[in-house]
Enzyme design. Structure first.
Site, PDB file in Angstrom:
ATOM      1  N   HIS A 167       3.285  42.696 -22.987  1.00 35.82           N
ATOM      2  CA  HIS A 167       1.954  42.198 -23.336  1.00 35.82           C
ATOM      3  C   HIS A 167       1.407  41.312 -22.212  1.00 35.82           C
ATOM      4  CE1 HIS A 167      -1.109  40.241 -26.025  1.00 35.82           C
ATOM      5  NE2 HIS A 167      -0.849  39.212 -25.256  1.00 35.82           N
ATOM      6  N   GLU A 168       2.246  40.391 -21.714  1.00 30.08           N
ATOM      7  CA  GLU A 168       1.810  39.487 -20.647  1.00 30.08           C
ATOM      8  C   GLU A 168       1.574  40.244 -19.341  1.00 30.08           C
ATOM      9  OE1 GLU A 168       0.841  36.653 -21.389  1.00 30.08           O
ATOM     10  OE2 GLU A 168       1.717  36.560 -23.388  1.00 30.08           O
TER      11      GLU A 168
ATOM     12  N   GLU B 102      -6.966  40.417 -25.945  1.00 32.49           N
ATOM     13  CA  GLU B 102      -5.665  40.424 -26.620  1.00 32.49           C
ATOM     14  C   GLU B 102      -5.344  41.816 -27.171  1.00 32.49           C
ATOM     15  OE1 GLU B 102      -3.252  38.125 -26.713  1.00 32.49           O
ATOM     16  OE2 GLU B 102      -4.569  37.047 -25.330  1.00 32.49           O
TER      17      GLU B 102
END
Length: 293
Positions: free
Chosen positions: A146-147, A223
């Site tokens: 995700h990062e 996100e």
């Protein structure tokens, strides 16, 4: 290239606004009402300060993140866990097509992680010690993916540029309002009276709230994109499992510094107006978006 493209786009926006004001005769209307204001000069002034502040924060982001979270970089792995962490980030970075970021661990019992840096090939990815201790390897890998998704998408740069735009227009319109109140209502003829400073201050607060909503909306949107990137890199099931695990730990405080909250993996669910100012969507919405594919 991303920075140049966005700077060109934002410069075009500023030029367009200036042209529209001229076509509408906005400056002449203000002058007819006793408001002597050079809108073009004011717009340039506000853009310099608006973008200047955003870019200073961007270029200092890695240093500030390390200091504020007490992140310890892993340069030479000394144990199995740190070796796995370095290798996992390197593998995900290769798959995402970016240079491997610096990797670190910050002391926190809350399950969290963040990515920051001024460009996609000079970034930092850090994970909390609490997450490493409690999450499964697959879940930690999904969070790291995700990062890495944030880094590969250039989210740090894009968010700074959007912040620069809204900073510019908050300063610009607040000063127009302050100048107009000072000249029209308080009848100040030369220089600036108390009406200018009070009206500008109040206008900046009100406009700043609306501007924050715009920035928060983009932050929530990115996100979802980072979750999708994480699912592509680490597997949809692992990404959903990691978010569900975060959901179960929502009673733990989110102790990331305020300036890094938008770059973290989790946020506390909020209601009402606070939800419009939240940097992250609710975890239930993120999980549902991944399930829908």
């Amino acid at each position: 290239m991303r920075i140049l493209l966005f700077l060109a786009t934002n410069l075009a926006v500023l030029v367009l606004v200036s042209i529209v004001f001229n076509l509408l005769g906005f400056e002449s209307i203000l002058a007819a009402n006793g408001v002597d204001l050079n809108l073009q000069a004011l717009l340039v002034f506000c853009a310099l300060f608006g973008f200047g502040g955003a870019f200073v924060s961007l270029f200092l982001s890695k240093w500030m993140a390390k200091k504020s979270t007490r992140t310890q970089l892993i340069t030479q792995p000394t144990d199995r866990q740190s070796r796995w962490l370095l290798n996992t980030v390197a593998e995900l970075s290769r798959e995402a097509g970016i240079k491997t970021p610096e990797v670190g661990v910050f002391p926190s019992q809350a399950a969290n992680a963040f990515a920051t840096g001024w460009n996609r090939n000079d970034a930092l990815v850090a994970v909390s010690s609490g997450m490493l201790n409690r999450f499964s390897p697959d879940e930690v890998k999904a969070v790291l993916a995700h990062e890495i998704g944030h880094v590969a998408n250039g989210d740090m740069v894009t968010l700074s540029l959007i912040q620069g735009v809204v900073n510019t227009f908050v300063m610009f319109f607040a000063r127009i309002i302050g100048h107009t109140v000072d000249r029209v209502i308080f009848k100040t003829e030369r220089g600036y009276g108390i009406g200018y400073f009070v009206a500008t201050f109040i206008a900046e607060i009100i406009l700043g709230i609306f501007a924050s909503m715009i920035v928060a909306w983009f932050s929530r949107l990115r996100e979802y994109r980072a979750d999708a990137a994480g699912a592509a890199l680490a597997g949809r099931g692992a990404m959903i499992s990691a978010l569900e695990r975060l959901q179960r730990e929502q009673n733990l405080p989110n102790d990331l510094p305020g300036e890094l909250t938008a770059f973290g993996i989790r946020d506390i669910n909020k209601l009402g107006i606070a939800q419009m100012l939240a940097s992250h969507p609710p975890l239930t919405a993120r999980i549902e978006a991944l399930r829908r594919g």
